[in-house]
Design a protein around this motif. Structure first.
Motif, mmCIF file in Angstrom:
data_model
loop_
_atom_site.group_PDB
_atom_site.id
_atom_site.type_symbol
_atom_site.label_atom_id
_atom_site.label_comp_id
_atom_site.label_asym_id
_atom_site.label_seq_id
_atom_site.Cartn_x
_atom_site.Cartn_y
_atom_site.Cartn_z
ATOM 1 N N UNK A 170 -18.907 15.071 -3.298
ATOM 2 C CA UNK A 170 -18.968 13.721 -2.751
ATOM 3 C C UNK A 170 -18.659 12.662 -3.780
ATOM 4 N N UNK A 171 -19.155 12.848 -4.997
ATOM 5 C CA UNK A 171 -18.901 11.899 -6.072
ATOM 6 C C UNK A 171 -17.418 11.816 -6.392
ATOM 7 N N UNK A 172 -16.755 12.962 -6.436
ATOM 8 C CA UNK A 172 -15.324 12.965 -6.709
ATOM 9 C C UNK A 172 -14.562 12.255 -5.598
ATOM 10 N N UNK A 173 -14.960 12.468 -4.342
ATOM 11 C CA UNK A 173 -14.302 11.801 -3.231
ATOM 12 C C UNK A 173 -14.430 10.290 -3.316
ATOM 13 N N UNK A 174 -15.628 9.790 -3.635
ATOM 14 C CA UNK A 174 -15.833 8.348 -3.737
ATOM 15 C C UNK A 174 -15.034 7.760 -4.899
ATOM 16 N N UNK A 175 -14.895 8.513 -5.958
ATOM 17 C CA UNK A 175 -14.114 8.013 -7.096
ATOM 18 C C UNK A 175 -12.632 7.936 -6.759
ATOM 19 N N UNK A 176 -12.138 8.894 -5.992
ATOM 20 C CA UNK A 176 -10.731 8.862 -5.579
ATOM 21 C C UNK A 176 -10.467 7.646 -4.699
ATOM 22 N N UNK A 177 -11.342 7.408 -3.725
ATOM 23 C CA UNK A 177 -11.169 6.261 -2.838
ATOM 24 C C UNK A 177 -11.340 4.959 -3.623
ATOM 25 N N UNK A 178 -12.313 4.936 -4.527
ATOM 26 C CA UNK A 178 -12.514 3.742 -5.346
ATOM 27 C C UNK A 178 -11.289 3.403 -6.177
ATOM 28 N N UNK A 179 -10.657 4.445 -6.736
ATOM 29 C CA UNK A 179 -9.444 4.216 -7.524
ATOM 30 C C UNK A 179 -8.317 3.686 -6.643
ATOM 31 N N UNK A 180 -8.214 4.201 -5.416
ATOM 32 C CA UNK A 180 -7.173 3.736 -4.494
ATOM 33 C C UNK A 180 -7.392 2.276 -4.099
ATOM 34 N N UNK A 188 -7.635 8.937 2.270
ATOM 35 C CA UNK A 188 -8.283 8.037 1.320
ATOM 36 C C UNK A 188 -7.380 7.515 0.232
ATOM 37 N N UNK A 189 -6.391 8.291 -0.180
ATOM 38 C CA UNK A 189 -5.503 7.849 -1.253
ATOM 39 C C UNK A 189 -4.563 6.746 -0.801
ATOM 40 N N UNK A 190 -4.433 6.547 0.525
ATOM 41 C CA UNK A 190 -3.517 5.546 1.074
ATOM 42 C C UNK A 190 -4.255 4.329 1.629
ATOM 43 N N UNK A 191 -5.529 4.209 1.351
ATOM 44 C CA UNK A 191 -6.332 3.183 2.013
ATOM 45 C C UNK A 191 -5.856 1.765 1.733
ATOM 46 N N UNK A 192 -5.446 1.468 0.512
ATOM 47 C CA UNK A 192 -5.017 0.102 0.191
ATOM 48 C C UNK A 192 -3.794 -0.292 1.008
ATOM 49 N N UNK A 193 -2.837 0.616 1.140
ATOM 50 C CA UNK A 193 -1.617 0.324 1.910
ATOM 51 C C UNK A 193 -1.937 0.040 3.370
ATOM 52 N N UNK A 194 -2.914 0.751 3.927
ATOM 53 C CA UNK A 194 -3.268 0.569 5.338
ATOM 54 C C UNK A 194 -4.002 -0.761 5.547
ATOM 55 N N UNK A 195 -4.956 -1.076 4.697
ATOM 56 C CA UNK A 195 -5.766 -2.276 4.892
ATOM 57 C C UNK A 195 -4.948 -3.558 4.766
ATOM 58 N N UNK A 196 -4.019 -3.603 3.845
ATOM 59 C CA UNK A 196 -3.253 -4.849 3.648
ATOM 60 C C UNK A 196 -2.312 -5.127 4.815
ATOM 61 N N UNK A 197 -2.029 -4.112 5.622
ATOM 62 C CA UNK A 197 -1.135 -4.303 6.763
ATOM 63 C C UNK A 197 -1.870 -4.784 8.017
#
Length: 304
Positions: free
Chosen positions: A140-150, A263-272
């Motif tokens: 879980x920690x690794x998942x949150x860090x990946x999303x946080x980095x994205x 999760x790795x694409x979250x920034x691209x989705x939110x800005x649209x």
């Protein structure tokens, strides 16, 4: 006006100067982003004095971007209290959730699990390359860090992110995003090489049912209720499930209230997403979202 002091702060790739009132627990009246050159004013009446202190510190150290004039400063507009909206207490570094690193809550849990063992056992574990932290916490920690980095790829200055937002119950929201498209409560889920299927009311992982959709929707509704109280108006809140490491994500839902994405694409989705908040509303909402006491106050209110 009392004496002001500058306190440098570094964490998670961020570098800031906090201008606090003097004293061990003096509240922050402003902070300066040493990497972007933005000044954020937190308390009315301190703009000129805070800028003077920041310039004084920068002139002596010479390790930050040029400090702008008051005209070029980027204010964090405080919430204006009214008869129905509670006033925010002065923000201190201890209560500033914007200082949290991704996975903050799980990292605390991991350290607590390690402390359950003796020093000898902890030393032996490090020596052999093992781990005393249960696998679900590590994954879980690794998942949150990946999303946080994205999420760091969201464009500034109108996008803001806080991590590890804890309710008084101890439960937490992995990430809360505030931007032109509203507020997003983000739940990171780490499923390596899994097949994810999403229906109208169910998300399955490798065929197995989960409560992810229901929990995410409940989390967003509770957040919307909290923001309505502290902002004095309805703020759009969108629940998001950010899946990390999956082999595939198939969405068959026709009208899904929860946004499910890689999760790795979250920034691209939110800005649209369509813009629904003005810069002033963004600043005011972020001032509420980043304040730890706002979330702890929910313990005194009934859940939705």
């Amino acid at each position: 006006m009392g004496e002001l002091v500058v306190k440098p702060w570094r964490r998670g790739g961020k570098y800031r100067l906090y201008v606090n009132r003097a004293g061990d627990r003096g509240e922050a009246v402003a902070w300066y982003d040493c990497l972007t050159g933005e000044v954020h004013h937190l308390v009315d009446g301190y703009a000129e004095a805070a800028l003077a202190k920041i310039k004084e510190w920068a002139g002596a150290n010479g390790t930050v971007k040029p400090v702008p004039s008051p005209k070029g400063a980027t204010p964090s507009t405080p919430i204006r209290p009214s008869a129905s909206v509670p006033g925010l207490s002065p923000l201190t570094s201890e209560d500033d959730l914007a200082l949290n690193a991704p996975g903050a809550a799980l990292l605390d849990m991991a350290r607590a699990k390690e402390r359950e063992h003796s020093r000898l056992v902890r030393f032996a574990s490090r020596l052999t390359g093992g781990s005393l932290v249960p696998e679900p916490i590590r994954v879980g920690l690794e998942g949150e860090r990946v999303v946080g980095a994205a999420l760091r790829h969201l464009p500034g200055p109108n996008w803001h992110v806080v991590h590890g937002v804890q309710w008084a119950t101890g439960a937490d929201i992995d990430h809360v995003v505030v931007g032109p498209s509203g507020v997003f409560t983000v739940n990171a889920k780490h499923h390596v090489d899994a097949s994810i299927w999403v229906g109208d009311v169910m998300l399955r992982v490798n065929g197995g049912s989960t409560d992810y959709l229901r929990n995410s929707l409940s989390e967003a509704r509770r957040t919307a209720k909290l923001l309505r109280r502290w902002c004095g108006t309805d703020i759009p809140v969108q629940p998001v499930l950010a899946v990390v490491g999956a082999h595939s994500i198939k969405v068959d839902a026709k009208a899904l209230p929860v946004l499910v994405l890689d999760g790795s694409q979250i920034a691209d989705v939110l800005v649209k997403a369509p813009a629904v908040l003005s810069p002033g509303q963004i600043a005011s909402t972020f001032a509420v979202v980043r304040h730890r006491q706002v979330w702890l106050s929910a313990a005194r209110k009934s859940s939705p």
